[in-house]
Design a protein around this motif. Structure first.
Motif, PDB file in Angstrom:
ATOM      1  N   GLU A  75       0.833  -1.205   0.000  1.00 21.15           N
ATOM      2  CA  GLU A  75       0.000   0.000   0.000  1.00 21.15           C
ATOM      3  C   GLU A  75       0.871   1.259   0.000  1.00 21.15           C
ATOM      4  O   GLU A  75       0.624   2.196  -0.771  1.00 21.15           O
ATOM      5  CB  GLU A  75      -0.921   0.012   1.220  1.00 21.15           C
ATOM      6  N   GLU A  76       1.900   1.276   0.835  1.00 23.09           N
ATOM      7  CA  GLU A  76       2.774   2.450   0.918  1.00 23.09           C
ATOM      8  C   GLU A  76       3.548   2.658  -0.377  1.00 23.09           C
ATOM      9  O   GLU A  76       3.740   3.791  -0.831  1.00 23.09           O
ATOM     10  CB  GLU A  76       3.732   2.302   2.099  1.00 23.09           C
ATOM     11  N   THR A  77       3.987   1.566  -0.999  1.00 25.01           N
ATOM     12  CA  THR A  77       4.716   1.661  -2.263  1.00 25.01           C
ATOM     13  C   THR A  77       3.836   2.261  -3.354  1.00 25.01           C
ATOM     14  O   THR A  77       4.261   3.143  -4.110  1.00 25.01           O
ATOM     15  CB  THR A  77       5.226   0.270  -2.702  1.00 25.01           C
ATOM     16  N   VAL A  78       2.599   1.778  -3.447  1.00 20.65           N
ATOM     17  CA  VAL A  78       1.686   2.274  -4.473  1.00 20.65           C
ATOM     18  C   VAL A  78       1.374   3.753  -4.237  1.00 20.65           C
ATOM     19  O   VAL A  78       1.281   4.544  -5.187  1.00 20.65           O
ATOM     20  CB  VAL A  78       0.393   1.437  -4.518  1.00 20.65           C
ATOM     21  N   PHE A  95      -8.672   2.084  -7.343  1.00 18.49           N
ATOM     22  CA  PHE A  95     -10.000   1.496  -7.187  1.00 18.49           C
ATOM     23  C   PHE A  95     -10.092   0.630  -5.923  1.00 18.49           C
ATOM     24  O   PHE A  95      -9.287  -0.280  -5.718  1.00 18.49           O
ATOM     25  CB  PHE A  95     -10.344   0.622  -8.394  1.00 18.49           C
ATOM     26  N   CYS A  96     -11.074   0.927  -5.093  1.00 21.76           N
ATOM     27  CA  CYS A  96     -11.459   0.039  -3.983  1.00 21.76           C
ATOM     28  C   CYS A  96     -12.906  -0.357  -4.247  1.00 21.76           C
ATOM     29  O   CYS A  96     -13.846   0.263  -3.720  1.00 21.76           O
ATOM     30  CB  CYS A  96     -11.329   0.756  -2.643  1.00 21.76           C
ATOM     31  N   ILE A  97     -13.105  -1.358  -5.057  1.00 19.21           N
ATOM     32  CA  ILE A  97     -14.433  -1.710  -5.551  1.00 19.21           C
ATOM     33  C   ILE A  97     -14.786  -3.152  -5.199  1.00 19.21           C
ATOM     34  O   ILE A  97     -13.907  -3.977  -4.938  1.00 19.21           O
ATOM     35  CB  ILE A  97     -14.518  -1.517  -7.082  1.00 19.21           C
ATOM     36  N   GLN A  98     -16.069  -3.437  -5.217  1.00 20.27           N
ATOM     37  CA  GLN A  98     -16.558  -4.781  -4.901  1.00 20.27           C
ATOM     38  C   GLN A  98     -16.456  -5.676  -6.132  1.00 20.27           C
ATOM     39  O   GLN A  98     -17.338  -5.688  -6.996  1.00 20.27           O
ATOM     40  CB  GLN A  98     -18.003  -4.716  -4.411  1.00 20.27           C
ATOM     41  N   LYS A 129     -10.319   1.953   3.524  1.00 22.68           N
ATOM     42  CA  LYS A 129     -10.029   2.453   2.188  1.00 22.68           C
ATOM     43  C   LYS A 129      -9.242   3.761   2.280  1.00 22.68           C
ATOM     44  O   LYS A 129      -9.511   4.592   3.151  1.00 22.68           O
ATOM     45  CB  LYS A 129     -11.325   2.731   1.421  1.00 22.68           C
ATOM     46  N   PRO A 130      -8.301   3.987   1.375  1.00 21.12           N
ATOM     47  CA  PRO A 130      -7.652   5.304   1.314  1.00 21.12           C
ATOM     48  C   PRO A 130      -8.697   6.369   0.978  1.00 21.12           C
ATOM     49  O   PRO A 130      -9.642   6.113   0.225  1.00 21.12           O
ATOM     50  CB  PRO A 130      -6.643   5.137   0.180  1.00 21.12           C
TER      51      PRO A 130
END
Length: 370
Positions: A75-78, A95-98, A129-130
């Motif tokens: 997560e930190e790298t992205v 995207f944080c999607i279902q 989620k961010p």
């Protein structure tokens, strides 16, 4: 037939030229970024070309599909690369999607899929989620799409570049060998001909910061080919759960709360439940501590009644594919392949990856022996 040819360019030079050629068409270029080692190499090349003004950043659209159950260092790298690309003038959508994700642990239950960012399980998400993430899209079929299906739909008006390499599997090598000219909606693999050594050398030479999980895995004894980071619950990556407590002490607790069956990996990782054939298991079999199975007999027994032995229609469909193979190629199938088939039927093979590998092995051996 796969043909390998020598080139006057190194693999790095060739990757640069492929990317420049893609951008010269003036169409949208999508980049499926994951934060893994291969993806980081491709990200570095893209950013380098932007900074050298050899490609237009306004054409570049980066998509990151956040699968919820990921390592904190990924997560930190992205996040760091998101900032780099945005500052360079590219578009970056997180995207944080279902979406559906195949889950090997769910073979113990009635459902077959893990729903990333499941709104019905919001209270047990692995992580929040961010704040800048995107949670919906007009073209998304929530809870039905896999992320691959969703990306194909939204990237149809451009060309998608992916950091996949032919060396990772014979199936991928065969697929890439057939790719011709890339058109709108198509995919391009600029580093397809890189080896593991090429990847790590490029990272070293260009001082690319990698997620710390790679170092933890290496210290824990993982081989170079096993240094692959992904969502935790696929059959290929579930083994990472075994070492989670060593890497991040609090993460395993959150993962288990989200997916209660995760504890089974720690208890039964060194068994056929997770397709393991370790030195420990082989030694037990040799010493008589574990009964050696007749895998052919077991496979035929399971496939003798597909409807009774498999719960869902999807599982039955996969089982029938294996049954057709066994009927067609039974005289050619050796003990090792019977074992692979048995383990795939027991643990599940939702994407038919094991089936393709087994077919390749069976007929490759048959050709060599004739």
């Amino acid at each position: 037939m796969i043909v390998t040819k020598e080139s006057k360019y190194t693999v790095v030079e060739a990757a640069y030229k492929r990317i420049e050629n893609l951008f010269s068409n003036g169409v949208k270029i999508y980049f499926s970024f994951s934060g893994g080692k291969d993806s980081l190499c491709l990200a570095y090349i893209l950013l380098d070309l932007i900074q050298k003004r050899r490609i237009d950043p306004s054409l570049l659209h980066i998509h990151f599909i956040d699968e919820e159950a990921i390592f904190p260092c990924i997560e930190e790298t992205v996040k760091k690369w998101r900032k780099k690309f945005l500052m360079a003038g590219a578009t970056f959508t997180w995207f944080c999607i279902q979406v559906r994700h195949f889950n090997c642990l769910n073979s113990l239950q009635d459902d077959e899929s893990f729903i990333c960012w499941d709104e019905e399980k919001k209270d047990v998400w692995v992580r929040p989620k961010p704040s800048f993430s995107v949670s919906s899209h007009p073209l998304l079929k929530e809870r039905k799409d896999t992320y691959q299906q969703f990306l194909e739909r939204i990237e149809a008006d451009g060309i998608t570049i992916i950091a996949a390499r032919a060396e990772e599997s014979i199936q991928r090598k065969k697929y890439m060998a057939k790719i011709g000219n890339v058109t709108l909606g198509g995919k391009c693999y600029p580093i397809y001909d890189w080896t593991d050594n090429d990847v790590w050398l490029f990272i070293k030479n260009h001082h690319i910061e990698i997620p710390e999980i790679y170092m933890y895995m290496w210290q824990a004894g993982a081989s170079k080919k096993d240094l692959r980071v992904s969502q935790f619950f696929s059959i290929d990556t579930a083994k990472q759960l075994v070492k989670l407590n060593e890497f991040y002490p609090d993460l395993m607790e959150r993962v288990t709360r989200r997916e209660p069956n995760a504890y089974l990996v720690s208890l039964y990782w060194d068994t056929e439940m997770f397709r393991r054939s370790s030195q420990t298991r082989r030694q037990l079999q040799k010493e008589g501590g574990e009964e050696k199975k007749d895998y052919k007999r077991e496979v035929l027994k399971i496939l003798s009644n597909v409807r009774a032995n498999f719960r869902t229609e999807h599982e039955r469909k996969i089982a029938m594919s294996y049954k057709k193979l066994c009927i067609k190629a039974a005289p050619l199938i050796q003990e090792r392949e019977w074992q692979k088939i048995y383990e795939a039927l027991i643990t599940g093979d939702p994407k038919r990856r094991m089936l393709r590998a087994v077919i390749q092995n069976i007929y490759s051996k048959a050709r060599r022996e004739t």
